[in-house]
Design an enzyme around this catalytic site. Sequence first.
Site, short mmCIF file in Angstrom:
data_model
loop_
_atom_site.label_atom_id
_atom_site.label_comp_id
_atom_site.label_asym_id
_atom_site.label_seq_id
_atom_site.Cartn_x
_atom_site.Cartn_y
_atom_site.Cartn_z
NE ARG A 134 13.20 -4.55 9.05
CZ ARG A 134 13.54 -5.76 8.66
NH1 ARG A 134 14.62 -6.36 9.19
NH2 ARG A 134 12.84 -6.41 7.75
CG ASN B 119 2.91 0.26 4.87
OD1 ASN B 119 4.07 0.27 5.26
ND2 ASN B 119 2.50 -0.53 3.88
CG PHE B 120 5.81 0.55 10.30
CD1 PHE B 120 6.32 -0.67 9.89
CD2 PHE B 120 6.54 1.69 10.06
CE1 PHE B 120 7.54 -0.76 9.26
CE2 PHE B 120 7.78 1.62 9.42
CZ PHE B 120 8.26 0.40 9.02
CB SER C 43 -0.95 0.01 1.20
OG SER C 43 -0.24 -0.06 2.43
CG ASP D 40 -2.27 -3.94 0.09
OD1 ASP D 40 -2.38 -3.33 1.17
OD2 ASP D 40 -1.96 -5.14 0.02
CE LYS E 163 14.87 -1.89 17.98
NZ LYS E 163 14.74 -3.32 18.39
#
Length: 377
Positions: free
Chosen positions: A38, A98-99, A18, A171, A77
């Site tokens: 990541r 979109n988390f 999406s 989506d 982090k």
Amino acid sequence: MGLPLQGVVVLEFSQYLSGPSAGLRLADLGARVIKIERPEGGDPSRKLAIKNLWIGDDALNFHTINRNKESFTANLKDKDDFELVKKLIQKADVITHNFRPGVMERMGLSYEDVKKINEKIIYAEITGYGKEGPWSMKPGQDLLIQSISGLTYTTGNSDDDPMPFGLSVIDSICGIHAVQGILAALISRQKTGKGAYVELSLLESAIALQFELFTTWFLDNNSVKRSKVSNGNPLLGAPYGIYETKDGYIALAMMNIQTLRRALECAELDQFHQGDVFQKRDEIKAIIRDVLKHHTTDHWLSLLHKHHLWAAEVKDWKQLSQHEGYKVLGMEQEIRLQDHSIITTRCPIRIDGEKLYVNKPAPALGKDTEKIKNELA
């Protein structure tokens, strides 16, 4: 040709379909879209193969959604990486993610956090079901949204089981809605100098997509039913739908029932009037179904078109791609990779008569990290 979003910088924290589909369209329109990924694995859709098809180390599906973008890897982090991302945010115009609710907040990248870094940022957030309510933490996956939203009762006939669309339609439509919201916010910022927080959810997009169905159901909840025969749209009367012919299938859209009777030379339709197409929908459709089986698609099309009725043959992808009506659109484009090339579709928008072709492939994980670091130095 200068593209309309040239100079706009988008940071894409999004993954799967999406959010990245919104980034794809923004990139097609000229924006610089940088995927923030990541270092280990990146966007999970890199490993979510469709039909087990791969291009290099990444799934073919990843390449279809993420062409014409850059990849910047950062461990959020890690203090140094986080500071680099903050520098990128200072230079960006748009952020997308979109988390699930709470993820960006825990990373220190909520809208309120980001606005302190760049008060003019356009921050677009896609969730599955919104940030509140009992479903807010459920997985926002396309098939699940289709099922919950009622959409699976629009396809297939009334005696069929619930039937999903054969593609990730929610989506895609939510990505389109995200682009609309982002463009509106960019225009507003041009006028006011203020950024904006754009919120979307897959479920809201699924409901909005069904605006005709919901409006009808609000008025009369008994009126939204799939037809038993050749259902094409539960809101439309006979003959709307797809029918088998002697050598294939034919689609019939809205049309006057007596004009159809003359085109088909079907005396059985004499008993029906235009006012019957809803109340006697299945009875009319059953007659049409039985008649159309006796001749070829081309035979029926010649008669239907002679009477100026809306009808079309049903094609598969091979048949479509071989037709001049497809070829003249120029919808295909080649994406060149180091060791491969793939054919995919172009942006469907034309600007000033120009089709928008971009042959830049999806980026390898972290491909642009060093280049972007140098820009930030």
